[in-house]
Enzyme design. Structure first.
Site, PDB file in Angstrom:
ATOM      1  N   SER A  73     -28.815 -57.409  18.478  1.00 42.36           N
ATOM      2  CA  SER A  73     -29.369 -58.329  19.464  1.00 42.36           C
ATOM      3  C   SER A  73     -30.883 -58.450  19.334  1.00 42.36           C
ATOM      4  CB  SER A  73     -29.024 -57.864  20.871  1.00 42.36           C
ATOM      5  OG  SER A  73     -27.627 -57.787  21.006  1.00 42.36           O
TER       6      SER A  73
HETATM    7  N1  SAH Z   1     -25.319 -53.899  21.113  1.00 39.92           N
HETATM    8  C1  SAH Z   1     -25.559 -54.332  19.757  1.00 39.92           C
HETATM    9  C2  SAH Z   1     -25.134 -55.762  19.517  1.00 39.92           C
HETATM   10  C3  SAH Z   1     -23.695 -55.848  19.218  1.00 39.92           C
HETATM   11  S1  SAH Z   1     -23.096 -57.439  18.766  1.00 39.92           S
HETATM   12  C4  SAH Z   1     -27.027 -54.146  19.420  1.00 39.92           C
HETATM   13  O1  SAH Z   1     -27.723 -53.413  20.077  1.00 39.92           O
HETATM   14  O2  SAH Z   1     -27.478 -54.703  18.450  1.00 39.92           O
HETATM   15  C5  SAH Z   1     -21.614 -57.440  19.718  1.00 39.92           C
HETATM   16  C6  SAH Z   1     -20.614 -56.380  19.392  1.00 39.92           C
HETATM   17  O3  SAH Z   1     -19.547 -56.502  20.314  1.00 39.92           O
HETATM   18  C7  SAH Z   1     -19.982 -56.490  18.010  1.00 39.92           C
HETATM   19  O4  SAH Z   1     -20.226 -55.318  17.294  1.00 39.92           O
HETATM   20  C8  SAH Z   1     -18.494 -56.671  18.285  1.00 39.92           C
HETATM   21  O5  SAH Z   1     -17.647 -56.030  17.349  1.00 39.92           O
HETATM   22  C9  SAH Z   1     -18.365 -56.061  19.656  1.00 39.92           C
HETATM   23  N2  SAH Z   1     -17.198 -56.463  20.441  1.00 39.92           N
HETATM   24  C10 SAH Z   1     -16.664 -57.700  20.589  1.00 39.92           C
HETATM   25  N3  SAH Z   1     -15.585 -57.663  21.394  1.00 39.92           N
HETATM   26  C11 SAH Z   1     -15.423 -56.358  21.773  1.00 39.92           C
HETATM   27  C12 SAH Z   1     -14.472 -55.656  22.574  1.00 39.92           C
HETATM   28  N4  SAH Z   1     -13.454 -56.282  23.163  1.00 39.92           N
HETATM   29  N5  SAH Z   1     -14.635 -54.324  22.719  1.00 39.92           N
HETATM   30  C13 SAH Z   1     -15.643 -53.663  22.140  1.00 39.92           C
HETATM   31  N6  SAH Z   1     -16.576 -54.264  21.349  1.00 39.92           N
HETATM   32  C14 SAH Z   1     -16.462 -55.589  21.172  1.00 39.92           C
END
Ligand code: SAH
Length: 222
Positions: A73
């Site tokens: 993010s």
């Molecule tokens: N928090 C991260 C950004 C992650 S991007 C950072 O600090 O950079 C969003 C993430 O959500 C992805 O890795 C994706 O695999 C996850 N995701 C999507 N749907 C999900 C679910 N139902 N349960 C857990 N993770 C999920």
């Protein structure tokens, strides 16, 4: 202490403390006012969470690709969400859905008593685990699971933060909020907004914030 296990928070050029201070200064100009949140972003070495080839861009205000077509993010959005979630008070016990590479979990760890973070893609979670290990954070727990189910064994949470966009308000997660607790999430599909939900005595109150762009929340695990 084994040098390889030390967090590489030192360094020159793009990876230095000074670069991070510039990122914080930029966030302040962009309207982030919660100094506690800014200090947390100023502490976490973001370059450790991105692929080496992208490390020089780690402190740009961009979302960057990580593996499995997910993204780390954007610092501004991380700051904005945590600022809204805090609203000047303590985060307490936090649940994060979507660990990704673990960057936001590391930021949350600076501000929360405990952080539980769930990721549905196993190899990505393994990567997050490796990234976080070097930082020696004692208050972060990671779990490979479908975040749609929340984490009943650790509920209730004072704060819940979603890093993937939900099409509907996830009722299961709302139920895992403590009274007075708050949840922030990207909401929608092609058009998304940040939504802040607070659990009140009589139910839930909702506020809509900025337009955002996140990967969708999926179901099941990989
Ligand atoms: N928090 C991260 C950004 C992650 S991007 C950072 O600090 O950079 C969003 C993430 O959500 C992805 O890795 C994706 O695999 C996850 N995701 C999507 N749907 C999900 C679910 N139902 N349960 C857990 N993770 C999920």
């Amino acid at each position: 202490m084994n040098r390889r296990n030390q967090p590489q928070t030192q360094g020159i050029g793009m990876t230095s403390q000074r670069t991070r201070a510039r990122m914080v200064e930029r966030l302040r100009k962009e309207g982030i006012t919660d100094e506690t949140v800014l200090a947390a972003l100023g502490t976490v070495p973001r370059h450790l969470f991105v692929e080496e080839a992208l490390a020089s861009r780690a402190y740009d205000d961009d979302a960057l690709p990580i593996c499995f077509s997910q993204t780390i993010s954007q610092p501004y959005v991380v700051a904005l969400m945590i600022q809204a979630l805090r609203a000047g008070r303590e985060l307490g016990k936090v649940l994060e859905i979507g660990t990704g590479c673990g960057y936001q979990a590391a930021v949350l760890a600076q501000l929360a008593t405990e952080v539980y973070s769930i990721e549905r893609i196993a190899p990505l979670l393994a990567k997050a685990r490796a990234n976080l290990r070097g930082l020696r954070l004692g208050n972060v727990r990671l779990k490979h699971a479908d975040g749609n189910l929340g984490l009943p064994e650790a509920a209730p949470f004072d704060s819940i933060i979603l890093a993937a966009a939900a099409r509907q308000l996830p009722q299961v997660l709302l139920q895992q909020l403590a009274p007075g607790g708050r949840m922030i999430l990207p909401f929608g599909s092609s058009e998304q907004v940040l939504r802040l939900v607070e659990r009140t005595r009589s139910g839930y109150s909702e506020t809509t914030l900025d337009a955002v762009r996140f990967v969708p929340m999926l179901t099941g695990v990989e």
